[in-house]
Design a protein around this motif. Structure first.
Motif, mmCIF file in Angstrom:
data_model
loop_
_atom_site.group_PDB
_atom_site.id
_atom_site.type_symbol
_atom_site.label_atom_id
_atom_site.label_comp_id
_atom_site.label_asym_id
_atom_site.label_seq_id
_atom_site.Cartn_x
_atom_site.Cartn_y
_atom_site.Cartn_z
ATOM 1 N N ILE A 47 10.329 5.233 -1.024
ATOM 2 C CA ILE A 47 11.299 4.531 -1.856
ATOM 3 C C ILE A 47 11.650 3.186 -1.223
ATOM 4 C CG2 ILE A 47 13.586 4.686 -2.928
ATOM 5 C CD1 ILE A 47 11.626 6.815 -3.909
ATOM 6 N N LEU A 48 11.804 3.219 0.111
ATOM 7 C CA LEU A 48 12.157 2.001 0.836
ATOM 8 C C LEU A 48 11.046 0.957 0.724
ATOM 9 C CD1 LEU A 48 14.659 1.253 2.494
ATOM 10 C CD2 LEU A 48 13.340 1.764 4.539
ATOM 11 N N MET A 49 9.803 1.414 0.792
ATOM 12 C CA MET A 49 8.666 0.492 0.672
ATOM 13 C C MET A 49 8.621 -0.131 -0.728
ATOM 14 S SD MET A 49 7.205 0.242 3.530
ATOM 15 C CE MET A 49 8.717 0.555 4.412
ATOM 16 N N ALA A 50 8.890 0.699 -1.748
ATOM 17 C CA ALA A 50 8.907 0.174 -3.120
ATOM 18 C C ALA A 50 10.015 -0.873 -3.261
ATOM 19 C CB ALA A 50 9.109 1.323 -4.113
ATOM 20 N N ALA A 51 11.171 -0.591 -2.652
ATOM 21 C CA ALA A 51 12.283 -1.551 -2.701
ATOM 22 C C ALA A 51 11.890 -2.851 -2.006
ATOM 23 C CB ALA A 51 13.527 -0.946 -2.049
ATOM 24 N N ALA A 52 11.162 -2.726 -0.880
ATOM 25 C CA ALA A 52 10.722 -3.929 -0.164
ATOM 26 C C ALA A 52 9.806 -4.767 -1.051
ATOM 27 C CB ALA A 52 10.029 -3.545 1.137
ATOM 28 N N VAL A 53 8.917 -4.100 -1.805
ATOM 29 C CA VAL A 53 8.023 -4.841 -2.698
ATOM 30 C C VAL A 53 8.840 -5.542 -3.792
ATOM 31 C CG1 VAL A 53 6.111 -4.678 -4.342
ATOM 32 C CG2 VAL A 53 6.053 -3.351 -2.230
ATOM 33 N N VAL A 97 3.975 9.550 6.267
ATOM 34 C CA VAL A 97 4.178 10.125 7.591
ATOM 35 C C VAL A 97 2.843 10.576 8.172
ATOM 36 C CG1 VAL A 97 5.240 12.029 8.868
ATOM 37 C CG2 VAL A 97 6.551 10.805 7.119
ATOM 38 N N ARG A 98 1.963 11.105 7.295
ATOM 39 C CA ARG A 98 0.665 11.581 7.773
ATOM 40 C C ARG A 98 -0.157 10.403 8.312
ATOM 41 N NH1 ARG A 98 -1.734 13.877 3.240
ATOM 42 N NH2 ARG A 98 0.197 15.036 2.938
ATOM 43 N N ASN A 99 -0.272 9.349 7.522
ATOM 44 C CA ASN A 99 -1.026 8.177 7.975
ATOM 45 C C ASN A 99 -0.593 6.935 7.194
ATOM 46 O OD1 ASN A 99 -2.807 6.220 8.685
ATOM 47 N ND2 ASN A 99 -4.661 7.385 8.180
ATOM 48 N N PRO A 100 0.158 6.025 7.841
ATOM 49 C CA PRO A 100 0.639 4.840 7.123
ATOM 50 C C PRO A 100 -0.482 3.860 6.784
ATOM 51 C CG PRO A 100 1.251 4.743 9.444
ATOM 52 C CD PRO A 100 0.639 6.081 9.221
ATOM 53 N N LEU A 101 -1.689 4.071 7.342
ATOM 54 C CA LEU A 101 -2.769 3.110 7.098
ATOM 55 C C LEU A 101 -3.721 3.568 5.989
ATOM 56 C CD1 LEU A 101 -3.607 2.352 10.846
ATOM 57 C CD2 LEU A 101 -2.252 0.946 9.307
ATOM 58 N N SER A 102 -3.500 4.797 5.454
ATOM 59 C CA SER A 102 -4.440 5.304 4.448
ATOM 60 C C SER A 102 -4.166 4.699 3.081
ATOM 61 C CB SER A 102 -4.329 6.826 4.367
ATOM 62 O OG SER A 102 -3.079 7.164 3.799
ATOM 63 N N LEU A 103 -5.189 4.745 2.224
ATOM 64 C CA LEU A 103 -5.018 4.277 0.846
ATOM 65 C C LEU A 103 -4.322 5.370 0.038
ATOM 66 C CD1 LEU A 103 -8.551 2.721 0.307
ATOM 67 C CD2 LEU A 103 -6.397 1.471 0.430
ATOM 68 N N PRO A 104 -3.541 4.987 -0.981
ATOM 69 C CA PRO A 104 -2.889 6.020 -1.797
ATOM 70 C C PRO A 104 -3.931 6.812 -2.595
ATOM 71 C CG PRO A 104 -2.443 3.821 -2.671
ATOM 72 C CD PRO A 104 -3.194 3.622 -1.407
ATOM 73 N N THR A 105 -3.740 8.135 -2.708
ATOM 74 C CA THR A 105 -4.657 8.938 -3.513
ATOM 75 C C THR A 105 -4.177 8.976 -4.959
ATOM 76 O OG1 THR A 105 -3.418 10.817 -2.624
ATOM 77 C CG2 THR A 105 -5.616 10.405 -1.701
ATOM 78 N N LEU A 117 0.828 -1.205 0.000
ATOM 79 C CA LEU A 117 0.000 0.000 0.000
ATOM 80 C C LEU A 117 0.868 1.263 0.000
ATOM 81 C CD1 LEU A 117 -3.122 0.080 0.351
ATOM 82 C CD2 LEU A 117 -2.714 0.692 2.727
ATOM 83 N N ASN A 118 1.842 1.286 0.919
ATOM 84 C CA ASN A 118 2.643 2.491 1.094
ATOM 85 C C ASN A 118 3.671 2.698 -0.012
ATOM 86 O OD1 ASN A 118 1.693 3.792 3.537
ATOM 87 N ND2 ASN A 118 2.256 1.881 4.528
ATOM 88 N N SER A 119 3.949 1.624 -0.782
ATOM 89 C CA SER A 119 4.948 1.773 -1.839
ATOM 90 C C SER A 119 4.427 2.677 -2.958
ATOM 91 C CB SER A 119 5.322 0.397 -2.394
ATOM 92 O OG SER A 119 4.246 -0.126 -3.139
ATOM 93 N N PHE A 120 3.118 2.912 -2.999
ATOM 94 C CA PHE A 120 2.559 3.760 -4.063
ATOM 95 C C PHE A 120 2.326 5.191 -3.586
ATOM 96 C CE2 PHE A 120 1.060 -0.541 -5.250
ATOM 97 C CZ PHE A 120 1.712 -0.633 -6.468
ATOM 98 N N LYS A 121 2.605 5.449 -2.289
ATOM 99 C CA LYS A 121 2.323 6.788 -1.760
ATOM 100 C C LYS A 121 3.599 7.640 -1.768
ATOM 101 C CE LYS A 121 0.289 5.658 2.273
ATOM 102 N NZ LYS A 121 -0.725 5.387 3.320
#
Lengths: 287, 279
Positions: free
Chosen positions: B245-251, B45-53, B35-39
């Protein structure tokens, strides 16, 4: 069976690789634990039991052993209970169990480095992780990894999250060997779900259960990856275990002699457990 | 009858609810990463649980470059590939010999491998490191493959031995009567029968060496020899400010393993189970 010479040739590659990489350096480690070698200097002095005396006088060494014991207790309870529950639930779900197995195994097949970074950044990070978000909405649970008393549990939580699914798959494989007619018979006799599990399913997985218990003890004394990656043994040695402690001596403090002594201790605990393991599996073969 | 049926359905539903809840714990952190790899970093930082806009696919391009994944994946494949080949050859030959107790001291060898399987890496790591350093082999991928082979060897030998034990004795005896040599027996008679075992061992050893951390991080120094895992880890320090960037790398790290695992899970589960259940 004929014991022809070619068979010695066939077993040689596996045995020679193992001897060259594990046995010979292992023996060297035992010798090094009685020296003051620093890894670089050609001067190696035998100092007898000096390394061991220093270790026994070192609080961090005892702290590490204590943490290994805590780690063992955590792993002998939480993942074992969870895996028992899940395998008992799955054994009768013939259609859906392979899907659940795949889901539970995914954390297990991912690299420890990836799992650790994932939890470090998206869960534990006080700025951008779930922990940080919970604080902004008024649910402050502090920062588990930098908390002296809670850090070990936070690290263990990540390792347990990664490990328990593997255990449930092993348990399930053992439970599936239970003859179905015994289960049916117990049902007809009016046993409830707990009684069926306790008196019909569990006896058929008992040997696997015991072996895994010993394996967990052995591997708890080898714990390294998640601790090194998540806290590096800190804060202030509060998550130090023998594995990280030995590593730091060898590569940061350049006290290879002392590192070897710690390595020897790790093996010592594992050796006791593996003697029990060998005994147990011998008994199984006879039974 | 109706009430017992209703009870059964209710029991069934509650079982699945428990299992689904546990599934959420297993997959939740991973889904959060996807989810966070697209944000953007600010959104995380604002909300790690939100969906990407807005979907920031460029995170993946930046992650691929900073993690040096084109070198990393090639190195990982070379490392795992060499390890698989060494282990498959050595462990299947040893498994054949040990299953039939074809040498004197077969039991001793089994006990030795049992010990080797449970020994800590720290027992042999330090002399090995300084020996490799003096031979200028730090950062040498084939040399590290050999070390990983040695650590995977005991389990692989036990697994192959189990597979050879299940081959009917008559098969080999018949071939022997026809005048087959040991090599011919192994290649033409045994290999086709134990090939599921070979796949299982290859999968387990491949995953182990792909995921390995302690040995690879110690022996592979210098970015040219970094595996995908080490490249990914090196991002944590340099790019810690940009979570996206780190989240995208994790994916990038997670996706290939999950896809691979879902395809081969049968072999993996069978291997894990037979390794532990049959001892």
């Amino acid at each position: 069976m004929k014991k022809s010479a070619i068979n010695y040739f066939l077993i040689a590659p596996a045995l020679l690789i193992s001897i060259a990489i594990i046995l010979v350096p292992g023996i060297l480690t035992i010798i090094m634990s009685f020296t003051d070698w620093n890894g670089i200097s050609p001067n190696i002095n035998f100092i007898g039991l000096g390394n061991f005396q220093e270790l026994f006088a070192d609080d961090v060494f005892w702290k590490s052993i204590f943490n290994n014991v805590k780690w063992t207790i955590l792993f002998l309870t939480i993942p074992v209970a969870l895996a028992l529950l899940v395998s008992a639930l799955l054994v009768e779900k013939k259609k859906s169990r392979s899907l659940y197995q795949v889901i539970f195994l995914i954390p297990y097949v991912l690299a420890p480095a990836v799992n650790a970074m994932l939890w470090l950044n998206i869960i534990f990070n006080p700025m951008s992780g779930v922990i940080g978000y919970l604080r902004t909405i008024g649910l402050d649970i502090g920062s588990p990894l930098t908390n002296m008393s809670g850090a070990l549990y936070a690290v263990a939580a990540v390792d347990i999250w990664h490990y328990w699914g593997y255990l449930s798959v092993i348990y399930l494989a053992a439970l599936r060997q239970t003859p179905t007619d015994q289960v049916e018979a117990a049902r007809v006799d009016g046993c409830n779900a707990w009684q069926v599990f306790r008196y019909v399913y569990f006896p058929s997985m008992k040997s696997t259960f015991k072996l895994m218990y010993v394996m967990i003890i052995i591997f708890s004394f080898l714990a390294f990856d998640y601790i090194k990656l998540l806290t590096g043994g800190g804060p202030a040695h509060s998550t130090e275990v023998l594995g990280t402690y030995a590593y730091t001596f060898a590569f940061s403090a350049l006290q290879v002699g002392k590192a070897s002594a710690v390595g020897l201790f790790m093996s010592f605990f594992g050796m006791i457990a593996s003697v029990i393991y060998t005994k147990l599996s011998k008994n199984e073969e006879i039974a | 009858m109706v009430s017992t049926k209703g009870k059964k359905v209710r029991k069934n539903i509650s079982t699945h609810l428990v299992l689904i809840f546990i599934s959420c714990i297993s997959l939740g952190p991973i889904l959060l990463v996807v989810l966070n790899s697209f944000k953007s970093h600010a959104e995380i930082v604002r909300n790690p649980l939100s969906l990407p806009t807005v979907f920031h696919f460029e995170n993946y391009v930046t992650a691929w470059e900073t993690g040096k994944f084109s070198t990393g994946f090639i190195n990982s494949m070379i490392l795992s590939g060499i390890t698989i080949i060494i282990v498959l050859i050595a462990a299947s030959l040893a498994g054949y010999v040990l299953a039939g107790k074809r040498i004197k001291g077969s039991d001793g060898v089994l006990v030795y491998f049992m010990m080797a399987m449970t020994v800590p890496i720290q027992l042999f790591l330090f002399p090995l490191y300084y020996a490799m350093a003096s031979l200028d082999l730090i950062g040498n991928i084939p040399a590290v493959s050999l070390i990983l082979s040695a650590t995977s060897m005991p389990l692989a030998v036990f697994l192959m031995r189990t597979f050879f034990l299940n081959v009917p004795r008559e098969l080999e005896e018949a071939a022997r009567i026809d005048g087959a040599s040991t090599w011919q027996v192994i290649w033409h008679v045994m290999r086709p029968v134990v090939s599921p075992g070979l796949i299982t061992v290859a999968v387990i050893v491949g995953l182990q060496s792909w995921n390995e951390y302690l040995i690879t991080s110690t022996f592979l120094q210098g970015e040219d020899s970094f595996t995908a895992t080490l490249g990914f880890l090196s991002m944590n320090g340099t790019y810690s400010s940009d979570q996206a960037i780190l989240m995208a790398a994790a994916v990038i790290m997670i996706a290939p393993i999950v896809i691979f695992f879902v395809c081969i899970q049968k072999y993996f589960v069978d291997g894990m189970a037979s390794g532990a259940v049959k001892g």
